[in-house]
Design an enzyme around this catalytic site. Structure first.
Site, PDB file in Angstrom:
ATOM      1  N   GLN C 197       0.871  -1.173   0.000  1.00 51.92           N
ATOM      2  CA  GLN C 197       0.000   0.000   0.000  1.00 51.92           C
ATOM      3  C   GLN C 197       0.910   1.225   0.000  1.00 51.92           C
ATOM      4  OE1 GLN C 197      -3.733  -0.550   0.172  1.00 51.92           O
ATOM      5  NE2 GLN C 197      -2.793  -2.419  -0.626  1.00 51.92           N
ATOM      6  N   ALA C 238     -11.382   2.549   5.203  1.00 50.42           N
ATOM      7  CA  ALA C 238     -10.500   1.720   4.379  1.00 50.42           C
ATOM      8  C   ALA C 238      -9.711   2.560   3.369  1.00 50.42           C
ATOM      9  CB  ALA C 238     -11.327   0.654   3.673  1.00 50.42           C
ATOM     10  N   HIS C 239      -8.853   1.896   2.636  1.00 52.48           N
ATOM     11  CA  HIS C 239      -7.975   2.595   1.687  1.00 52.48           C
ATOM     12  C   HIS C 239      -8.759   3.291   0.577  1.00 52.48           C
ATOM     13  CE1 HIS C 239      -7.087  -1.608  -0.344  1.00 52.48           C
ATOM     14  NE2 HIS C 239      -8.365  -1.399  -0.189  1.00 52.48           N
ATOM     15  N   ASN C 240      -8.271   4.478   0.241  1.00 47.31           N
ATOM     16  CA  ASN C 240      -8.817   5.263  -0.856  1.00 47.31           C
ATOM     17  C   ASN C 240     -10.234   5.777  -0.631  1.00 47.31           C
ATOM     18  OD1 ASN C 240      -6.673   3.310  -2.185  1.00 47.31           O
ATOM     19  ND2 ASN C 240      -6.782   5.158  -3.432  1.00 47.31           N
ATOM     20  N   SER C 258     -12.406   2.839  -1.354  1.00 45.80           N
ATOM     21  CA  SER C 258     -12.704   3.674  -2.513  1.00 45.80           C
ATOM     22  C   SER C 258     -14.099   4.286  -2.491  1.00 45.80           C
ATOM     23  CB  SER C 258     -12.530   2.896  -3.830  1.00 45.80           C
ATOM     24  OG  SER C 258     -11.196   2.453  -3.939  1.00 45.80           O
TER      25      SER C 258
END
Lengths: 334, 334, 334
Positions: C197, C238-240, C258
Site C-alpha cells: 500500500q 479503508a484505503h482510498n 474507494s
C-alpha cells in the site's frame, strides 16, 4: 521507477499493445492516473473510464483488447500484473528501522536473532525470542516467554502478551493486541468470577493482522490462526477460535469463542459468528451477517440469522413487496 | 500442578466416582484433553465426547453419572468447579512485573502506594494516585489527577486520561482508552463546533475491561461503570452512559450517550443501543440487536429494531415462509 | 467559574428571565444539576424535568418561556448557548503538556515548530514536520516524512505512519492508527499475495478523530478526510476512501475501500458501507444500516440492505403484522 513497457512486461508477463517504449514512472487508479502512470482494469464498474483515463498505459484482459486506445499490457490477471509493479515500486521506496535502539528495554534472558530491529521504547520481556530479520517499531511490548519468528514486521504500539507463538513473515499492524485474556466468567451467586485464561495464541507463517485487532488467548489450549490468513482492522477473535489457512477476515468482524473456521473462508465486514460452530472450507459469510449455526463448505450465507445467500436475497426482495401484499389481501377479503 | 482427585475435591467440592488417587497435572477442553488432564462437561453440544475424551478425569453433573466411564467429580456446577482448578494453576504460573522501573516517568506530585509496579515507559502524570499493590505494564499513560485503586492490573499500552476514578481490583486490558472525549458537537451554520467534554469516568471495584475498548468521559458529570461489571474487547461506551453492577457487555457492542443499563444485564456481541434509553435489571440484548427504545427488566430483545425475542424469532420463522405465502396469494387471486 | 446570569449572556447571547444576578458556578445536565449550575433543554425527552431540576438557571427556547419557573436564558439555540459556557469553563481548567521532554526520541532531520509539546516516550521519525503549537502526548509515534499542521492535539498512544499529511487544529484521540496498510491482496493460486500500500492519508483542517479509530493508507493515491469532519471511536476507514467536509461518522461504523462520502453526511453507529459507492451531500445513513449501493444527496437510508428510511420503516411495521397476515390467509383459504 522509470521503465519502458518492454521492461515492465519482464516483471508482469503478458503481451504489449502499442508503443513498447512508453515510459512508466508510477502506478495509479484509473480515474486518478496521469502521464507516466500505468493503471489497470478489473472491476467492471470502472470500464467506463477505459478511454478517458490519463494513464500512459493500462493493463487489461484479452476481452478489452478492442476497446483500448492507449498502450496496453494484455494479461490473464490484470490485478496481479498491476500488483507486481507496485511490489517493485514498494521495494525501491520502503524503509524500516534497523538495529537495536539504546532507548529500548530488552530483558537479559531474551534471545535476539541476527539483523533484528528493536526501536525506541520497545519492551522485550523475559525469556522471549525474536527471530532473525524481524523488525519491531517503537512502543511495542513483547511479553514473557513469547516467540516471534523470522522476518516479521511489527508496527508501533502493538502488544503481544506472554507465551505467544508467532511464525515467520508475519505482519502485525499498530494498536493490535495478541493474547489478551479471553472473556470467561462463571456465575457465583450474584457475582461473576473470572476464569483465568491460561492458554496461548499461536499464529502460523505468512499471516497479516490489521490495526487495533484483538486476539484473545485461549482459556486452556490455544487460539490458532492458520498459515497465510489475512485479518483486517478492528476484528475480534475470541478465545480458542481456530482459523485455517488462507482465509480472509474483513474489518470489524467478530468470531466468538471456540468457533472453527476452515481454509479459504471469507468473512466479510461486521459479520458476527456465535461460539462453538464450524465454518467449512471455502465458505463465504456476507457483510453484517449474524451466523448462529454451522456453515457448510463453499456455502455463502447472509442476513440475520444467516441463511444461504440466494434464499436470503429472495426474502429481501419479497420484503420490498410487503406493502403491495397487504393491499392485495385487503382486496381479497372484500 | 500435580494432585490426586482426592486433593482436587478439597478445592472444587463434589463427590468422586472411580479412583481417588488418579493423578491430575493440568486442565483442558473435552476434545483437546490428554492423559493427566481433568476436563468438564457443561455445554450439551459436547456431551457426545463424554466417553471419547482422553482426559484422566472429568467433572460432571449428577445427571451424567451413569454415562461416564472414567474417573469423575460429580458437582452441582461443573464449570465453577473446573474454574477453581484453573485458578489454582494460574496462581502457580502467573508472573507480573514488580517495582518501579528506572525507565518510567512519574510526576513528583503523583502519590504511589506500597508494592506498586510501574513498568518501562509508563507515564504517571501530575497529582495522580496509584493504590497499593497495583501493577502497571509498559507503555501505559495515567493522566493528571486520576486515581487508580488498589490491586489493579493494567496491561501494556493502556491510556487513562485526566480526572478518572478507578476502584480496587480493576483489570484493564491492552490498548483500552478510558476518558477520551465524548462525541459532542453543536451545529453552528455549516460547521460543527466541539463541545468540550469536562466530565469524568468513574469505574467501580472488580470491573474488568477488555482490549481496545473505548469509554468516553462525560460531557458534564460522569460516565459510570458499576461494581463487578465485565466488558469485552472493542466495546464502545459513550459519554454519560451509566452501567449497573455485574453486567456483561460482549465484544464490539456499542452503547450511545446517556443510556442507563441496570444490574445483571447481558448485552451480546455487536449489539447497538441508541442514546437516552433505559435497560432494566436482568435484561438480555441479543447479538447484533439494534435497540431503539427502553428495555424492561428481565426482558430479552433481539433484531433491528429490537423486539421481545420470542416475537422476533416468530417473525424470522415466518419470513422464511414468504415465498410460499406469495405463491398462495397468487393462487387465491386466481 | 463564578458569573452572574448578566455576565453569562455576554457569552451566550439571549435574553434573561428572572434575577439577572443569579450566581452560576458550573454546568450540568437537567437531572444532575444542583445549586449554582446552569442547565439547558433541547431533547424533548427531558421537558418533564423543566420544573423539577435543581439548577439555578436554565437555557430554554422561546416556546418554553411560559413553563419555566426558575431564572432562565431564552436563546434561539439553547444547546449552542450551553456549549459556549462549557467552552469557557474548559478554557479555565484544561492543561496540556508543554515543551520537549528529555525522554522522547526526535530525529535530527525532523522539523519541529515553535511552542510544540513533545511528551515522554514519543518518537518523531526522520524528515517529519510538526507545526507550531501542536501538542503530542506520551507514547505516540509519528512516522518518517509525515507532516502535522499547527495547533493539533494528539493524545497518548497514537500511531501516525509514514508520509501522512495532517492539517491544522486536528484532534486525534488515543489508540488511533492513521496510515496502516489498506487490506489489499491478490489471489495467486491458493495463497493471497500482499499488494503493498504505497499511497498516503491526508487529513484536512479542523478534523477530530476519536479513540482506537483505524484509517488505512491508500493503495496508490490517497485516503482523504475533508475539513471539519468528525469521526467517533472505533471507526474503520479503508484505503482510498474520500470523505467530504463537516461530515459525522459515529462509533463503530465502517467504510470500505474507494467509497466517496459527500459533505454534511451523517453515518450513524455501526453502519457499514461497501466499497466503490458514492454517498451524496447531506445524506443520512441510519445506525446499523448495511449500504450496498449509492445514496442520493439528502436521502436517509436504513436497514440491510439499506433502503430509503420511510420505506424501510413501513416494511418493519408490516413485519410485525406477519403473524396476523398468515392467520388471515389461512382463513381466506378456507
Amino acid at each position: 521507477m522509470k521503465k519502458t513497457l518492454k521492461e515492465i512486461i519482464e516483471i508482469t508477463g503478458g503481451e504489449i499493445l502499442g508503443d513498447h517504449n512508453t515510459i512508466i514512472t508510477n502506478v495509479a487508479g484509473i480515474t486518478e492516473a496521469k502521464k507516466g502512470d500505468i493503471t489497470f482494469i478489473s472491476n467492471p464498474k470502472y470500464e467506463q473510464y477505459i478511454n478517458s483515463t490519463k494513464a500512459s498505459a493500462i493493463i487489461i484482459k484479452e476481452s478489452h483488447k478492442d476497446k483500448v486506445k492507449i498502450p496496453a499490457i494484455v494479461s490473464k490477471n490484470p490485478y496481479l500484473s498491476y500488483a507486481k509493479i507496485i511490489m517493485l515500486i514498494a521495494k525501491e521506496t520502503e524503509k524500516h528501522p534497523s538495529g537495536i535502539s539504546c532507548n529500548c528495554s530488552v530483558s537479559k534472558s531474551a534471545k535476539i536473532g541476527e539483523k533484528v530491529a528493536i526501536s525506541d521504547f520497545v519492551v522485550i520481556d523475559e525469556s522471549s525470542k525474536i527471530g532473525d530479520g524481524t523488525i519491531i517499531y517503537p512502543n511495542c511490548y513483547i511479553g514473557r516467554n513469547s516467540k516471534i519468528g523470522e522476518n516479521c514486521l511489527i508496527y508501533p504500539n502493538v502488544t503481544i502478551r506472554e507465551n505467544i507463538i508467532i511464525g515467520n513473515n508475519v505482519i502485525i499492524h499498530s494498536g493490535t493486541v495478541i493474547g489478551c485474556d479471553g472473556f470467561g466468567y462463571v456465575q457465583d451467586n450474584e457475582t461473576l468470577k473470572k476464569i483465568p485464561q491460561i492458554g496461548i495464541v499461536e499464529i502460523a507463517d505468512d499471516v497479516e493482522i490489521g490495526a487495533n485487532v484483538t486476539i484473545d488467548r485461549a482459556a486452556t489450549g490455544k487460539t490458532f490462526i492458520g498459515r497465510g490468513t489475512k485479518i483486517d482492522n478492528l476484528v475480534q477473535i475470541a478465545h480458542n477460535v481456530h482459523i485455517g489457512e488462507n482465509s480472509i477476515i474483513v474489518s470489524q468482524a467478530g468470531i466468538s469463542g471456540s468457533t472453527k473456521i476452515g481454509n479459504g473462508v471469507t468473512i466479510a465486514g461486521q459479520a458476527g459468528l456465535v461460539g462453538h460452530i464450524t465454518v467449512g472450507n471455502g465458505a463465504v459469510i456476507a457483510a453484517q451477517a449474524g451466523v448462529i449455526g454451522d456453515v457448510a463448505p463453499k456455502e455463502t450465507v447472509s442476513g440475520y440469522p444467516a441463511r444461504p445467500h440466494k434464499h436470503a436475497m429472495k426474502i429481501y426482495a419479497l420484503l420490498q413487496k410487503l406493502p403491495e401484499l397487504f393491499e392485495e389481501i385487503k382486496k381479497l377479503k372484500k
